[in-house]
Design a protein around this motif. Sequence first.
Motif, PDB file in Angstrom:
ATOM      1  N   THR A  28       0.835  -1.202   0.000  1.00  0.00           N
ATOM      2  CA  THR A  28       0.000   0.000   0.000  1.00  0.00           C
ATOM      3  C   THR A  28       0.866   1.247   0.000  1.00  0.00           C
ATOM      4  O   THR A  28       2.072   1.194   0.262  1.00  0.00           O
ATOM      5  N   ARG A  29       0.229   2.378  -0.285  1.00  0.00           N
ATOM      6  CA  ARG A  29       0.922   3.668  -0.281  1.00  0.00           C
ATOM      7  C   ARG A  29       0.200   4.704   0.594  1.00  0.00           C
ATOM      8  O   ARG A  29       0.498   5.898   0.522  1.00  0.00           O
ATOM      9  N   THR A  30      -0.770   4.251   1.375  1.00  0.00           N
ATOM     10  CA  THR A  30      -1.478   5.168   2.267  1.00  0.00           C
ATOM     11  C   THR A  30      -1.532   4.565   3.657  1.00  0.00           C
ATOM     12  O   THR A  30      -1.555   3.341   3.787  1.00  0.00           O
ATOM     13  N   PRO A  31      -1.559   5.362   4.688  1.00  0.00           N
ATOM     14  CA  PRO A  31      -1.424   6.821   4.658  1.00  0.00           C
ATOM     15  C   PRO A  31       0.017   7.213   4.343  1.00  0.00           C
ATOM     16  O   PRO A  31       0.948   6.441   4.597  1.00  0.00           O
ATOM     17  N   LEU A  32       0.200   8.397   3.784  1.00  0.00           N
ATOM     18  CA  LEU A  32       1.549   8.839   3.458  1.00  0.00           C
ATOM     19  C   LEU A  32       2.363   9.085   4.724  1.00  0.00           C
ATOM     20  O   LEU A  32       1.820   9.543   5.738  1.00  0.00           O
ATOM     21  N   PRO A  33       3.661   8.790   4.665  1.00  0.00           N
ATOM     22  CA  PRO A  33       4.532   9.126   5.798  1.00  0.00           C
ATOM     23  C   PRO A  33       4.605  10.650   5.966  1.00  0.00           C
ATOM     24  O   PRO A  33       4.280  11.400   5.039  1.00  0.00           O
ATOM     25  N   THR A  34       5.066  11.078   7.118  1.00  0.00           N
ATOM     26  CA  THR A  34       5.297  12.506   7.324  1.00  0.00           C
ATOM     27  C   THR A  34       6.432  12.955   6.407  1.00  0.00           C
ATOM     28  O   THR A  34       7.210  12.130   5.913  1.00  0.00           O
ATOM     29  N   ASP A  35       6.549  14.258   6.193  1.00  0.00           N
ATOM     30  CA  ASP A  35       7.630  14.781   5.350  1.00  0.00           C
ATOM     31  C   ASP A  35       8.997  14.349   5.857  1.00  0.00           C
ATOM     32  O   ASP A  35       9.883  14.021   5.066  1.00  0.00           O
ATOM     33  N   GLU A  36       9.161  14.325   7.171  1.00  0.00           N
ATOM     34  CA  GLU A  36      10.443  13.945   7.765  1.00  0.00           C
ATOM     35  C   GLU A  36      10.764  12.467   7.542  1.00  0.00           C
ATOM     36  O   GLU A  36      11.920  12.073   7.544  1.00  0.00           O
ATOM     37  N   GLU A  37       9.738  11.648   7.384  1.00  0.00           N
ATOM     38  CA  GLU A  37       9.940  10.210   7.196  1.00  0.00           C
ATOM     39  C   GLU A  37      10.148   9.815   5.734  1.00  0.00           C
ATOM     40  O   GLU A  37      10.558   8.693   5.458  1.00  0.00           O
ATOM     41  N   MET A  38       9.877  10.710   4.807  1.00  0.00           N
ATOM     42  CA  MET A  38       9.943  10.372   3.379  1.00  0.00           C
ATOM     43  C   MET A  38      11.373  10.140   2.885  1.00  0.00           C
ATOM     44  O   MET A  38      11.586   9.379   1.947  1.00  0.00           O
ATOM     45  N   LYS A  39      12.340  10.820   3.490  1.00  0.00           N
ATOM     46  CA  LYS A  39      13.740  10.684   3.073  1.00  0.00           C
ATOM     47  C   LYS A  39      14.589  10.462   4.308  1.00  0.00           C
ATOM     48  O   LYS A  39      14.395  11.126   5.333  1.00  0.00           O
ATOM     49  N   ILE A  40      15.527   9.525   4.194  1.00  0.00           N
ATOM     50  CA  ILE A  40      16.396   9.215   5.331  1.00  0.00           C
ATOM     51  C   ILE A  40      17.842   9.099   4.870  1.00  0.00           C
ATOM     52  O   ILE A  40      18.118   8.911   3.679  1.00  0.00           O
ATOM     53  N   HIS A  41      18.738   9.215   5.808  1.00  0.00           N
ATOM     54  CA  HIS A  41      20.152   8.953   5.571  1.00  0.00           C
ATOM     55  C   HIS A  41      20.562   7.834   6.510  1.00  0.00           C
ATOM     56  O   HIS A  41      20.229   7.862   7.698  1.00  0.00           O
ATOM     57  N   LEU A  42      21.255   6.834   5.982  1.00  0.00           N
ATOM     58  CA  LEU A  42      21.761   5.742   6.809  1.00  0.00           C
ATOM     59  C   LEU A  42      23.246   5.552   6.569  1.00  0.00           C
ATOM     60  O   LEU A  42      23.728   5.728   5.449  1.00  0.00           O
ATOM     61  N   GLU A  43      23.937   5.173   7.620  1.00  0.00           N
ATOM     62  CA  GLU A  43      25.337   4.775   7.532  1.00  0.00           C
ATOM     63  C   GLU A  43      25.391   3.286   7.187  1.00  0.00           C
ATOM     64  O   GLU A  43      24.403   2.567   7.364  1.00  0.00           O
ATOM     65  N   THR A  44      26.522   2.824   6.724  1.00  0.00           N
ATOM     66  CA  THR A  44      26.708   1.409   6.430  1.00  0.00           C
ATOM     67  C   THR A  44      26.337   0.568   7.652  1.00  0.00           C
ATOM     68  O   THR A  44      26.732   0.889   8.770  1.00  0.00           O
ATOM     69  N   ASP A  45      25.564  -0.483   7.435  1.00  0.00           N
ATOM     70  CA  ASP A  45      25.114  -1.441   8.446  1.00  0.00           C
ATOM     71  C   ASP A  45      24.011  -0.944   9.376  1.00  0.00           C
ATOM     72  O   ASP A  45      23.573  -1.685  10.250  1.00  0.00           O
ATOM     73  N   GLU A  46      23.527   0.286   9.200  1.00  0.00           N
ATOM     74  CA  GLU A  46      22.352   0.708   9.964  1.00  0.00           C
ATOM     75  C   GLU A  46      21.123  -0.004   9.404  1.00  0.00           C
ATOM     76  O   GLU A  46      21.067  -0.327   8.226  1.00  0.00           O
ATOM     77  N   THR A  47      20.135  -0.218  10.249  1.00  0.00           N
ATOM     78  CA  THR A  47      18.927  -0.940   9.863  1.00  0.00           C
ATOM     79  C   THR A  47      17.888   0.015   9.286  1.00  0.00           C
ATOM     80  O   THR A  47      17.640   1.086   9.846  1.00  0.00           O
ATOM     81  N   PHE A  48      17.272  -0.406   8.168  1.00  0.00           N
ATOM     82  CA  PHE A  48      16.201   0.386   7.583  1.00  0.00           C
ATOM     83  C   PHE A  48      15.020   0.400   8.540  1.00  0.00           C
ATOM     84  O   PHE A  48      14.571  -0.659   8.997  1.00  0.00           O
ATOM     85  N   PRO A  49      14.486   1.587   8.826  1.00  0.00           N
ATOM     86  CA  PRO A  49      13.418   1.696   9.825  1.00  0.00           C
ATOM     87  C   PRO A  49      12.026   1.481   9.240  1.00  0.00           C
ATOM     88  O   PRO A  49      11.830   1.578   8.021  1.00  0.00           O
ATOM     89  N   PRO A  50      11.053   1.262  10.119  1.00  0.00           N
ATOM     90  CA  PRO A  50       9.653   1.297   9.697  1.00  0.00           C
ATOM     91  C   PRO A  50       9.204   2.758   9.622  1.00  0.00           C
ATOM     92  O   PRO A  50       9.948   3.665  10.021  1.00  0.00           O
ATOM     93  N   ILE A  51       7.998   2.970   9.164  1.00  0.00           N
ATOM     94  CA  ILE A  51       7.393   4.303   9.215  1.00  0.00           C
ATOM     95  C   ILE A  51       6.635   4.374  10.538  1.00  0.00           C
ATOM     96  O   ILE A  51       5.590   3.739  10.710  1.00  0.00           O
ATOM     97  N   ASN A  52       7.192   5.099  11.474  1.00  0.00           N
ATOM     98  CA  ASN A  52       6.639   5.123  12.830  1.00  0.00           C
ATOM     99  C   ASN A  52       5.282   5.801  12.928  1.00  0.00           C
ATOM    100  O   ASN A  52       4.483   5.447  13.791  1.00  0.00           O
ATOM    101  N   SER A  53       4.996   6.759  12.048  1.00  0.00           N
ATOM    102  CA  SER A  53       3.730   7.490  12.157  1.00  0.00           C
ATOM    103  C   SER A  53       2.519   6.592  11.912  1.00  0.00           C
ATOM    104  O   SER A  53       1.410   6.917  12.332  1.00  0.00           O
TER     105      SER A  53
END
Length: 66
Positions: A28-53
């Motif tokens: 699915t693509r709804t509900p949309l994530p918050t603007d802050e959740e739409m783009k992320i920066h990760l370092e090597t080996d960091e875990t991809f997060p869920p959309i907390n909202s």
Amino acid sequence: MPIGARYRTGQRSPANAYYKWVEYTDGTRTPLPTDEEMKIHLETDETFPPINSCDKGAIWEMTSYE
């Protein structure tokens, strides 16, 4: 790990890079994530997060390297 490669919540980042939200892991693509959740920066080996909202797993697409 080319630009455009996709990853799921719980996987580890293969590089220091920026990623954008594509959709939820349930397809699915709804509900949309918050603007802050739409783009992320990760370092090597960091875990991809869920959309907390909305407490859903996400699919992330690599947009650029750091």
